[in-house]
Write an enzyme that holds these catalytic residues in place. Structure first.
Site, short mmCIF file in Angstrom:
data_model
loop_
_atom_site.label_atom_id
_atom_site.label_comp_id
_atom_site.label_asym_id
_atom_site.label_seq_id
_atom_site.Cartn_x
_atom_site.Cartn_y
_atom_site.Cartn_z
N CYS A 48 0.82 -1.22 0.00
CA CYS A 48 0.00 0.00 0.00
C CYS A 48 0.85 1.26 0.00
O CYS A 48 0.34 2.36 -0.24
CB CYS A 48 -0.94 0.02 1.19
SG CYS A 48 -2.09 -1.36 1.18
N HIS A 83 -2.49 7.39 4.17
CA HIS A 83 -3.04 6.19 3.53
C HIS A 83 -4.44 5.94 4.09
O HIS A 83 -4.65 5.93 5.30
CB HIS A 83 -2.12 5.00 3.79
CG HIS A 83 -2.67 3.71 3.29
ND1 HIS A 83 -3.32 3.60 2.07
CD2 HIS A 83 -2.68 2.46 3.82
CE1 HIS A 83 -3.70 2.35 1.89
NE2 HIS A 83 -3.33 1.64 2.94
N ASN A 97 -10.23 0.99 1.31
CA ASN A 97 -8.78 0.99 1.15
C ASN A 97 -8.43 0.51 -0.26
O ASN A 97 -8.61 -0.67 -0.57
CB ASN A 97 -8.18 0.05 2.22
CG ASN A 97 -6.67 -0.07 2.13
OD1 ASN A 97 -6.06 0.40 1.18
ND2 ASN A 97 -6.09 -0.71 3.13
O1 UT7 Z 1 -3.43 -1.27 3.85
C1 UT7 Z 1 -3.30 -1.96 5.06
C2 UT7 Z 1 -4.49 -2.82 5.27
N1 UT7 Z 1 -4.89 -3.22 6.56
C3 UT7 Z 1 -5.21 -2.41 7.60
O2 UT7 Z 1 -5.01 -1.24 7.63
C4 UT7 Z 1 -5.90 -3.12 8.74
C5 UT7 Z 1 -5.63 -2.49 10.09
N2 UT7 Z 1 -6.56 -3.03 11.08
C6 UT7 Z 1 -7.84 -2.62 11.13
O3 UT7 Z 1 -8.24 -1.74 10.38
C7 UT7 Z 1 -8.74 -3.21 12.19
O4 UT7 Z 1 -7.97 -4.05 13.04
C8 UT7 Z 1 -9.93 -4.03 11.59
C9 UT7 Z 1 -10.93 -3.08 10.95
C10 UT7 Z 1 -9.43 -5.02 10.56
C11 UT7 Z 1 -10.66 -4.78 12.71
O5 UT7 Z 1 -11.09 -3.86 13.69
P1 UT7 Z 1 -10.80 -4.17 15.24
O6 UT7 Z 1 -11.44 -3.10 16.00
O7 UT7 Z 1 -9.31 -4.34 15.38
O8 UT7 Z 1 -11.58 -5.52 15.46
P2 UT7 Z 1 -11.05 -6.94 15.95
O9 UT7 Z 1 -10.21 -7.56 14.87
O10 UT7 Z 1 -10.47 -6.79 17.31
O11 UT7 Z 1 -12.40 -7.73 16.03
C12 UT7 Z 1 -13.42 -7.36 16.96
C13 UT7 Z 1 -14.63 -8.25 16.73
C14 UT7 Z 1 -14.30 -9.74 16.60
O12 UT7 Z 1 -15.33 -10.47 17.23
P3 UT7 Z 1 -15.12 -11.05 18.72
O13 UT7 Z 1 -13.93 -11.95 18.61
O14 UT7 Z 1 -14.88 -9.85 19.58
O15 UT7 Z 1 -16.43 -11.75 18.97
C15 UT7 Z 1 -14.33 -9.99 15.11
O16 UT7 Z 1 -14.66 -11.33 14.79
O17 UT7 Z 1 -15.26 -7.90 15.49
C16 UT7 Z 1 -15.47 -9.08 14.69
N3 UT7 Z 1 -15.44 -8.71 13.30
C17 UT7 Z 1 -16.53 -8.28 12.64
N4 UT7 Z 1 -17.82 -8.13 13.03
C18 UT7 Z 1 -18.69 -7.66 12.12
C19 UT7 Z 1 -14.37 -8.67 12.44
N5 UT7 Z 1 -14.78 -8.24 11.24
C20 UT7 Z 1 -16.09 -7.98 11.33
C21 UT7 Z 1 -17.07 -7.52 10.42
N6 UT7 Z 1 -18.34 -7.36 10.87
N7 UT7 Z 1 -16.78 -7.18 9.15
#
Ligand code: UT7
Length: 324
Positions: free
Chosen positions: A108, A242, A272
């Protein structure tokens, strides 16, 4: 080096969070609050090559140059259906350019990596006018059953024409080996000697760890660039970051203690778009007249690897055919 032309192109198809919630266990509320994304554009009837061409043609047209004036094409691209030839080679002929070209994979951060290389080529006299294109289809890296990755990305392309001048005055690029936090693997053909089974593996991402690395390393880049140029956050007119997650942008903003207006975003509309993201933002802001003559701009990007690329520049207004 300075930017004299900009362009971008996005697919027609607008995909809302509710549309994704129709086949994934997710919701508009989750996606909006955790990422800031409301819609994204996804390739359906068009191709990545067409997007790249459209962005590149717009950039050349706005620069006042002709395709024959371009003497290097650097194309930032993580993946497309061809491994070889490069995406740069694929679009070169249709652009009407006849010059050396190669693809840059800086994930990216690839657009700013490409600009850093372009700056070096211009400084050493290897080229006079360089077209930098960033074209990405990250929607095709994802497993569309995986709600934690597929909701984040959108497809798009951006392009910049750069030439010698007083614009960019510092870059900071970094790289380190954190290949396990975010990767997309493609299968290779077996040989009689190497039969290690390689299967294509859709994007694997440890979201929280990528988030942490992104915030930590972008803050370091921004701080280093400011300090070594004797600048403070207040001296920067716009921070172009970004567009990966609104919360990442907000963490960097809070560290800098600068007002929200200095951090324009379009992640709400496009998600993104990988290395195309910051170029799309530059093109939209420049055409809208938001990037004023002499504005001091700090660009900061990050991507898989883990890599980062940031730059400081003074903006020169582009006229887009309007009278001066
Ligand atoms: O160009 C680089 C690309 N990548 C990035 O920039 C990614 C950087 N990271 C992020 O943007 C964030 O970590 C995410 C958006 C990917 C995830 O957000 P988060 O606040 O870190 O959530 P998490 O991974 O801690 O997940 C929290 C909960 C989980 O459920 P439990 O285990 O708490 O029951 C996930 O399973 O949210 C759940 N979850 C979702 N729920 C609904 C994960 N994805 C989704 C979804 N919809 N799409």
């Amino acid at each position: 080096m300075r930017i004299i032309g900009t362009g971008s192109a996005l697919p027609e198809k607008v995909v809302t969070n509710d549309m994704l919630a129709g086949f994934l266990d997710t919701s508009d509320n989750w996606i909006t609050t955790r990422t800031g994304i409301r819609t994204r554009r996804l390739l359906s009837t068009e191709t990545l090559r067409e997007l790249a061409l459209e962005a590149a043609k717009k950039a050349i047209a706005s620069s006042g140059l002709t395709p024959a004036d371009i003497d290097y094409l650097i194309c930032s691209n993580v993946a497309n259906s061809y491994v070889s030839p490069s995406l740069g080679s694929i679009i070169l002929g249709q652009l009407g350019c006849c010059c050396p070209t190669f693809d840059m994979n800086g994930a990216c951060a690839g657009l700013v990596y490409s600009l850093d290389v372009a700056d070096a080529f211009l400084k050493t006299g290897r080229a006079r006018n360089i077209l930098v294109v960033a074209a990405e289809q990250p929607s095709r890296f994802c497993d569309w059953h995986d709600r934690s990755t597929s909701v984040l990305f959108g497809d798009g392309a951006s392009a910049l024409v750069v030439t010698g001048g007083e614009g960019f005055f510092d870059f900071r690029l970094t790289g380190n080996t954190h290949t396990d936090v975010m990767y997309y693997k493609r299968s290779l053909e077996p040989t009689p000697y190497d039969r290690v089974e390689e299967r294509t593996q859709p994007l694997v991402m440890e979201g929280r760890e990528v988030f942490r690395l992104a915030v930590e390393s972008c803050i370091e880049d921004v701080d280093v660039l400011l300090e070594r140029n004797g600048l403070k956050g207040e001296d920067i007119d716009l921070f172009l970051l970004h567009q990966a997650n609104m919360r990442i942008i907000e963490c960097i903003r809070q560290h800098l203690e600068q007002p929200k207006e200095k951090f324009p975003t379009n992640i709400q509309k496009y998600g993104n778009t990988s290395s195309a993201s910051v170029g799309i933002l530059i093109d939209e802001l420049s055409r809208a007249g938001v990037l004023k003559e002499g504005a001091t701009i700090l660009i900061s990007t990050f991507g898989g690897g883990f890599v980062t690329a940031a730059a400081l520049l003074k903006w020169s207004e582009i006229l887009y055919g309007k009278e001066a």
